[in-house]
Scaffold this motif. Sequence first.
Motif, mmCIF file in Angstrom:
data_model
loop_
_atom_site.group_PDB
_atom_site.id
_atom_site.type_symbol
_atom_site.label_atom_id
_atom_site.label_comp_id
_atom_site.label_asym_id
_atom_site.label_seq_id
_atom_site.Cartn_x
_atom_site.Cartn_y
_atom_site.Cartn_z
ATOM 1 N N PRO A 28 0.830 -1.214 0.000
ATOM 2 C CA PRO A 28 0.000 0.000 0.000
ATOM 3 C C PRO A 28 0.867 1.267 0.000
ATOM 4 O O PRO A 28 1.353 1.707 1.037
ATOM 5 C CB PRO A 28 -0.813 -0.134 1.287
ATOM 6 N N ASP A 31 -0.543 4.296 2.172
ATOM 7 C CA ASP A 31 -0.602 3.941 3.594
ATOM 8 C C ASP A 31 0.787 3.821 4.211
ATOM 9 O O ASP A 31 0.974 4.115 5.392
ATOM 10 C CB ASP A 31 -1.363 2.634 3.806
ATOM 11 N N GLU A 59 -9.073 10.141 -13.340
ATOM 12 C CA GLU A 59 -8.420 8.869 -12.996
ATOM 13 C C GLU A 59 -7.349 9.039 -11.918
ATOM 14 O O GLU A 59 -6.826 8.058 -11.398
ATOM 15 C CB GLU A 59 -7.793 8.238 -14.238
ATOM 16 N N SER A 61 -6.690 9.354 -8.644
ATOM 17 C CA SER A 61 -7.339 9.167 -7.349
ATOM 18 C C SER A 61 -6.546 8.161 -6.530
ATOM 19 O O SER A 61 -5.829 7.326 -7.096
ATOM 20 C CB SER A 61 -8.773 8.666 -7.545
ATOM 21 N N PRO A 62 -6.674 8.210 -5.213
ATOM 22 C CA PRO A 62 -5.973 7.233 -4.375
ATOM 23 C C PRO A 62 -6.315 5.784 -4.738
ATOM 24 O O PRO A 62 -5.455 4.904 -4.647
ATOM 25 C CB PRO A 62 -6.436 7.570 -2.963
ATOM 26 N N ASP A 63 -7.536 5.524 -5.187
ATOM 27 C CA ASP A 63 -7.917 4.161 -5.567
ATOM 28 C C ASP A 63 -7.077 3.636 -6.722
ATOM 29 O O ASP A 63 -6.711 2.463 -6.745
ATOM 30 C CB ASP A 63 -9.398 4.081 -5.943
ATOM 31 N N ASN A 64 -6.778 4.475 -7.700
ATOM 32 C CA ASN A 64 -5.990 4.050 -8.854
ATOM 33 C C ASN A 64 -4.487 4.001 -8.573
ATOM 34 O O ASN A 64 -3.729 3.447 -9.365
ATOM 35 C CB ASN A 64 -6.251 4.953 -10.052
ATOM 36 N N ARG A 66 -3.214 3.133 -5.317
ATOM 37 C CA ARG A 66 -3.047 2.551 -3.982
ATOM 38 C C ARG A 66 -1.888 1.575 -3.917
ATOM 39 O O ARG A 66 -1.225 1.465 -2.896
ATOM 40 C CB ARG A 66 -4.378 1.968 -3.518
ATOM 41 N N THR A 70 -2.685 -1.746 -8.925
ATOM 42 C CA THR A 70 -3.743 -0.856 -9.410
ATOM 43 C C THR A 70 -3.205 0.144 -10.435
ATOM 44 O O THR A 70 -3.899 0.489 -11.385
ATOM 45 C CB THR A 70 -4.455 -0.112 -8.263
#
Length: 86
Positions: A28, A31, A59, A61-64, A66, A70
């Motif tokens: 991560p 994190d 696009e 974003s932290p989700d892409n 992480r 990803t």
Amino acid sequence: MTIEEHLIAYIADTWLDGDPDGLDGKSPLIDLNIVDSSGIFELVHHLQAEYRITVPLREVSPDNFRNVETIAALVARLREEGKNRI
């Protein structure tokens, strides 16, 4: 070299003094404070230059971003979308 291997090497060189020990596709990045928000934009610039893709702002974003998996999936998807536009 796969996208993931390339990204691990780039991240290690850029933020970990060249030491990829403990860094894998599922680590991560945010994190663990390996990459912060400004680092995400540095990664975006690198991805665009290295893979000749455009990363739309939506696009970024932290989700892409992480982990390496990803990010690699994002690159693969954007490359495929680019091929489909031609």
